[in-house]
Design a protein around this motif. Structure first.
Motif, PDB file in Angstrom:
ATOM      1  N   TYR A 115       1.158  -1.396  -0.463  1.00 13.37           N
ATOM      2  CA  TYR A 115       0.105  -0.062   0.167  1.00 13.37           C
ATOM      3  C   TYR A 115       0.932   1.221  -0.378  1.00 13.37           C
ATOM      4  N   ASN A 116       1.989   1.096   0.395  1.00 10.85           N
ATOM      5  CA  ASN A 116       3.049   2.187   0.394  1.00 10.85           C
ATOM      6  C   ASN A 116       3.961   2.192  -0.908  1.00 10.85           C
TER       7      ASN A 116
ATOM      8  N   HIS B 109      -1.867   8.055   3.862  1.00 11.35           N
ATOM      9  CA  HIS B 109      -1.223   7.200   3.085  1.00 11.35           C
ATOM     10  C   HIS B 109      -0.518   8.064   2.628  1.00 11.35           C
ATOM     11  N   ARG B 110       1.110   7.720   2.199  1.00 10.94           N
ATOM     12  CA  ARG B 110       1.918   8.548   2.157  1.00 10.94           C
ATOM     13  C   ARG B 110       1.661   8.619   0.069  1.00 10.94           C
ATOM     14  N   PRO B 111       1.722   8.131  -0.191  1.00 12.87           N
ATOM     15  CA  PRO B 111       2.007   8.228  -2.101  1.00 12.87           C
ATOM     16  C   PRO B 111       0.776   9.540  -2.444  1.00 12.87           C
ATOM     17  N   THR B 118       5.382   7.854   5.344  1.00 15.56           N
ATOM     18  CA  THR B 118       5.918   6.824   5.445  1.00 15.56           C
ATOM     19  C   THR B 118       3.237   6.439   5.508  1.00 15.56           C
ATOM     20  N   THR B 119       3.103   5.160   5.650  1.00 15.94           N
ATOM     21  CA  THR B 119       1.480   4.729   5.407  1.00 15.94           C
ATOM     22  C   THR B 119       1.193   4.193   7.135  1.00 15.94           C
TER      23      THR B 119
END
Lengths: 335, 286
Positions: A115-116, B109-111, B118-119
């Motif tokens: 997910y990251n 949610h990092r992206p 980070t996530t």
């Protein structure tokens, strides 16, 4: 017949006695491949959870001690630490037994790696029942089922030690999470350095039109043997090495379904949620044809010599032949 | 990091009050999300983003930046408010928290959002990621600092102690952990659910250097972070003693507010109290 462009080993390995095959363990392919990846890119590193000799991570450690991280028996930590290392530019390979990674640390892999979307490679050793004497606790036969549904993940099942080396090296060249499973026991070498390998592209090794045998891992060898046995019986079987379960090669599978009209999948994994299930998803939405599934049938592994276990669990050429005949029988006859 | 003059301190306290009320407002609009944790960490987040961290909101991926890892992702509304006020994205966007199509996901949610490193959400794996970053910086001979913000209850996970052990093994003096010691978790008080004490001694036994601070005293938080940078060959843990739900009278010290939503009346009262708090800080310094 064997496709020339596949550049496999001599056909005797598949048509003659089993003793013709040269045996090398897939994990050796990991050991060599990750060293090559490390030579090419200084950011490649290996993290190991107290299994450096048996996963062959040791080979990397000996070559690049400053890029090897011993993390102790802590697989959850291993996955999340790798995510952090990737966040600062490293390309970590995390190596353990598939039962523990991605088995024990599945949620850390899902959240902190996939997910990251971090560039971590998961090397699952000792996958399948051919682990042998250690028994069911150490025989991962559900690892493909738990890794394939995670978004962003690539899943690869190499067929032999040479392909394992290529897959490991190739995994380091793509950006994003990759899971690769490796068998412990020495298995027949069927490919050569010249055999094509590309992540996401299934390879047709043997041409045929009556049934397609779609196999992965050490079962590709069994499928090729099955093709020779079927030939004696007047059945023309196509053999496909479907090493990348995700992203799957839809085109090659759909074409096999259309041209052969029956499919048998073969893998050293539970049939529920394995490579065969992934193939079935493509088949039913393109050319729905009869399918049979060779693999572990909803049970746990057990201790024993790998050879006897493969016989007992029905993961041999003879089992594939039987499944092929069954699938062909189920084909619809033209009215 | 430099010494905090009184004038700067006053500004930081005002910023913390704004971040508190913006946090609560975003949670009220979202009609869901955790409240107690975000409120009690407002002072720590303010100290971090407005004084301690080396960072550049205009260049979120700046290589030289320090890293702030939020392990207990559920308190992210306060991080969003801090990031917005620091300039990572428009403050207006805080109103989209947890809404359809937002970059401000229920858990970070990092992206998708600049400023997040980070996530997180599932508890216990943030410290591992921070350790990975700190190790990576050490391998490359870089001087970036890594901070990991954790909850007290997540110290109940096994994964945390795997990371604590690894940080001790590698003497990661570029790593500082900060625990929000508010003593509450979803089902009750931490010491009833699963006793964590003696927390300080536990970390010390794993070769960490431990500091205790009042988590609502911004000067103390900053000074502890400064002291942490001076500690050689040991990771540092700052235990920030906080009051759950800090700033809203009827919420303080009550575990029930860990993740319970407000009624409209409660929302009104909470906002009113937090806005008055901003005024109080100004008058106290005058």
């Amino acid at each position: 017949m064997l496709r020339e462009e596949a550049q496999l080993v001599s056909k005797d390995v598949f048509s003659q006695d089993r003793s013709c095959a040269q045996l090398i363990a897939l994990r050796d392919g990991f050991g060599k491949g990750v060293v090559r990846a490390g030579e090419k890119n200084p950011n490649v590193m290996v993290i190991c959870a107290d299994l450096s000799e048996s996963t062959r991570s040791l080979w990397f450690k000996e070559k690049f001690p400053e890029r090897f991280l011993q993390i102790g028996v802590a697989e959850q930590n291993m996955a999340a630490v790798a995510s952090g290392l990737a966040a600062v530019g490293k390309i970590p390979f995390i190596a353990s037994y598939a039962m523990f990674s991605p088995g024990r640390n599945w949620e850390q892999i899902r959240t902190t790696i996939c997910y990251n979307n971090q560039n971590v490679k998961i090397a699952g050793a000792h996958a399948g029942i051919s682990v042998g004497p250690d028994g069911a606790t150490h025989q991962a036969i559900e690892d493909v089922a738990i890794t394939r549904p995670i978004a962003n993940m690539t899943v690869i099942i190499p067929a032999d030690a040479i392909e394992a080396e290529k897959a490991t090296f190739a995994a380091a060249q793509i950006d994003g999470p990759v899971y690769i499973r490796y068998a412990r026991e020495k298995t027949p070498v069927i490919t050569t350095e010249r055999t094509p390998f590309e992540i996401g592209r299934a390879e047709v090794y043997y041409d045929g039109t009556d049934v397609a045998l779609v196999a992965s891992g050490p079962l590709v060898y069994e499928a090729l043997r099955a093709a020779y046995i079927l030939k004696e019986k007047g059945i023309s079987a196509r053999v496909i090495n479907n090493h990348t379960v995700k992203p799957i090669d839809e085109k090659t599978i759909a074409q096999a379904a259309q041209e052969c009209g029956a499919i048998v999948t073969a893998e050293e994994h539970q049939v529920q949620g394995g490579m065969g299930s992934a193939v079935a998803e493509i088949v039913v939405k393109t050319h729905a044809v009869p399918m049979e599934f060779v693999g572990v049938q909803n049970r746990f592994g057990e201790s024993g010599p790998p050879d006897l276990l493969m016989d007992k669990f029905g993961l041999r050429d003879s089992n594939i032949v039987e499944a092929a005949q069954k699938a062909i029988k189920r084909k619809k006859r033209p009215a | 990091m430099a010494y905090v003059h009184d004038e700067k301190l006053k500004k930081l306290e005002e910023t913390a009050a704004t971040i508190r009320s913006d946090t609560i407002e975003s949670v009220i609009i979202a009609k869901s999300g955790h409240i107690a944790g975000p409120l009690d960490m407002a002072d720590v987040f303010t100290a971090m983003y407005f004084h301690v961290l080396k960072h550049d909101p205009k260049n979120p991926l700046w290589e030289e930046r320090d890293r702030l890892v939020l392990s207990n992702g559920h308190i992210v509304p306060v991080q969003y408010a801090a990031l917005a006020h620091a300039g990572y994205f428009p403050v207006e966007e805080l109103k989209t928290l947890r809404q359809f199509g937002t970059r401000l996901q229920g858990h970070p949610h990092r992206p998708t959002l600049p400023g997040l490193e980070t996530t997180s959400g599932p508890l216990g794996s943030g410290l591992s990621q921070a350790v990975g970053m700190a190790l990576g910086f050490k391998m490359d001979g870089k001087s970036n600092q890594v901070y990991c913000l954790m909850s007290d209850a997540e110290q109940e996970t096994g994964n945390i102690w795997e990371a604590v052990m690894l940080a001790g093994k590698h003497k990661l003096d570029n790593l500082t952990g900060i625990i929000d010691r508010n003593n509450i978790q979803i089902d009750g008080m931490t010491e009833d659910i699963m006793p964590l004490e003696p927390l300080r001694e536990k970390y010390e036994a794993f070769n960490w250097h431990v500091l205790d601070v009042d988590g609502h005293n911004i000067r103390e938080i900053i000074e502890a972070c400064e002291e942490a940078r001076a500690i050689y060959e040991k990771p540092v843990l700052i235990i920030a003693h906080t009051i759950a739900g800090k700033g809203v009278d009827f919420m303080e010290f009550k575990y029930e507010w860990h993740s319970k939503p407000f009624t409209p009346e409660e929302a009104k009262e909470a906002l009113h109290e937090l806005r008055t708090l901003g005024g109080k800080i100004q008058s106290e310094h005058q």
